[in-house]
Design an enzyme around this catalytic site. Sequence first.
Site, PDB file in Angstrom:
ATOM      1  N   THR A  10       5.260   2.037   5.762  1.00  0.00           N
ATOM      2  CA  THR A  10       3.902   1.808   5.994  1.00  0.00           C
ATOM      3  C   THR A  10       3.330   2.842   6.948  1.00  0.00           C
ATOM      4  O   THR A  10       3.660   3.201   7.950  1.00  0.00           O
ATOM      5  CB  THR A  10       3.721   0.297   6.801  1.00  0.00           C
ATOM      6  OG1 THR A  10       2.099   0.333   7.210  1.00  0.00           O
ATOM      7  CG2 THR A  10       4.531  -0.152   7.760  1.00  0.00           C
ATOM      8  N   LYS A  51      -0.264  -6.971  -5.156  1.00  0.00           N
ATOM      9  CA  LYS A  51      -0.854  -8.136  -5.691  1.00  0.00           C
ATOM     10  C   LYS A  51       0.432  -8.795  -6.480  1.00  0.00           C
ATOM     11  O   LYS A  51       0.159  -9.745  -7.289  1.00  0.00           O
ATOM     12  CB  LYS A  51      -2.047  -7.991  -6.520  1.00  0.00           C
ATOM     13  CG  LYS A  51      -3.184  -7.576  -5.793  1.00  0.00           C
ATOM     14  CD  LYS A  51      -4.286  -7.349  -7.015  1.00  0.00           C
ATOM     15  CE  LYS A  51      -5.482  -7.132  -6.344  1.00  0.00           C
ATOM     16  NZ  LYS A  51      -6.655  -6.915  -7.254  1.00  0.00           N
ATOM     17  N   GLY A 107       0.852  -1.164  -0.077  1.00  0.00           N
ATOM     18  CA  GLY A 107       0.031   0.042   0.021  1.00  0.00           C
ATOM     19  C   GLY A 107       0.866   1.311  -0.153  1.00  0.00           C
ATOM     20  O   GLY A 107       1.846   1.215   0.496  1.00  0.00           O
ATOM     21  N   LEU A 167      -8.067   7.609   2.949  1.00  0.00           N
ATOM     22  CA  LEU A 167      -7.863   8.942   3.368  1.00  0.00           C
ATOM     23  C   LEU A 167      -6.417   8.980   4.045  1.00  0.00           C
ATOM     24  O   LEU A 167      -5.642  10.008   4.031  1.00  0.00           O
ATOM     25  CB  LEU A 167      -8.784   9.917   3.952  1.00  0.00           C
ATOM     26  CG  LEU A 167     -10.069   9.872   3.071  1.00  0.00           C
ATOM     27  CD1 LEU A 167     -11.199  10.620   4.353  1.00  0.00           C
ATOM     28  CD2 LEU A 167      -9.662  11.156   2.300  1.00  0.00           C
ATOM     29  N   GLY A 187       6.443  -2.396   3.073  1.00  0.00           N
ATOM     30  CA  GLY A 187       6.180  -2.954   4.544  1.00  0.00           C
ATOM     31  C   GLY A 187       6.443  -4.323   4.626  1.00  0.00           C
ATOM     32  O   GLY A 187       7.109  -5.002   4.103  1.00  0.00           O
ATOM     33  N   ASP A 239       0.977   1.708   8.991  1.00  0.00           N
ATOM     34  CA  ASP A 239       0.364   1.063  10.109  1.00  0.00           C
ATOM     35  C   ASP A 239       1.524   1.238  11.200  1.00  0.00           C
ATOM     36  O   ASP A 239       1.151   0.670  12.230  1.00  0.00           O
ATOM     37  CB  ASP A 239       0.273  -0.478   9.622  1.00  0.00           C
ATOM     38  CG  ASP A 239      -0.705  -0.644   8.362  1.00  0.00           C
ATOM     39  OD1 ASP A 239      -1.472   0.407   8.121  1.00  0.00           O
ATOM     40  OD2 ASP A 239      -0.784  -1.447   7.698  1.00  0.00           O
TER      41      ASP A 239
END
Length: 391
Positions: free
Chosen positions: A161, A97, A29, A308, A138, A163
């Site tokens: 990342t 992917k 991502g 967002l 990540g 996260d």
Amino acid sequence: MPYPLGFSAAREIRMANPIRRIAICTGGGDAPGLNAVIRATVTAAANRGWECVGIRDGYNGILQPERYPKGGVALLTRDQVRGIAHLGGTMLGTTNKGDPFHFPVPRADGTLGETDRSGEIVDYFQREGIDALVAVGGDGSLTIANALHRKGLRVVGVPKTIDNDLDKTFTTFGFDTAVSFATECLDRLHSTAESHQRVMVVEVMGRYAGWIALHAGIAGGAHAILIPEIAFDLDQVANKIREREAEGRQYSLVVVAEGAQPHHGQRAVLAPAEIGHAERLGGIGEHVARDLALRTGKDARVVVLGHLLRGGSPTSFDRLAALRFGAAAVRALEQGLSGVMVSLGFPNVNYVNLEEVAGRMKAVPPDSDTLQTGRDLGVCFGDSAANPVLN
Ligand code: F6P
């Protein structure tokens, strides 16, 4: 174990093969700061007389060249990376992917199978005279980077990342931007929640870690924060809302991480894992809002911040971290390191073995002082003595 800057891990040294040409790719991502890493890598390489090429969309530029009429791998010059450090997204594109070790292939019956195409990446590097790879990503992308290193490629990883769930680095770039935006959203939601005397539930990304929810929730003054590391009981949250009401405060803000899980329940999953794609989380906010409305009799609304959090310009913290990471990746290659990830420490960046990072998730630890700060401020985490902390 971290290597301080300037350290030469003898087993990694391959000084016999000086570097002339490197490649960079961004995977997984996107996160604010990717363009800053690309800028720093290309510029630091150019300043050493090295050429840098960019691979499009993870490794797809090599594995699916037919998709790129202008070339799946392109030369990146100083001019091309000028003025991009403040831009969100990635000029190279990205994908979650395209794992070359488990590359999706359509079967005759319409289902998806997978095949190992990693050898094609190694062959490509040899054929094109590319001496090393800077892999920005990540957990998934760094696991791939580590496996490519084990196949013989010279690889340095850069931790990215929103996260913040990568181990062995103080933080990843992208996280600060996500937390800053979520905090601003919470600031805005206080007044509307208070005006309507509502419960506002804010769902944030973060996968199986609660970093974004915890940091934004505390900075933004949330009254309850639900994170994957602590199984929650909505009775506890409803009690907190009632306590506030008894004190004359008629509204509450609840932040819930997408991976948070009720004590006796399941994670909210939007789509199960499939070949080439991890499970997609989402929907827990709706569940929490509906349930809290029933338990408290109050109006409840849900706001899902979703993608967002990944957009927009990187904060100055993320921008600087990303520039430092890109330049440090080039210095690592110059020093002969391979199979390492640049890591943010204090006061300097350092290097850790990719092996120590690959496949490991950094969760919020139970003894985190940030968590403790929340408890000291009276934030409800949905747990109780009868409902112990997970992990
Ligand atoms: O890892 C970053 C992240 O934004 C997670 O927080 C989230 O679960 C996931 O990616 C979403 O991925 P996608 O782009 O496939 O929706």
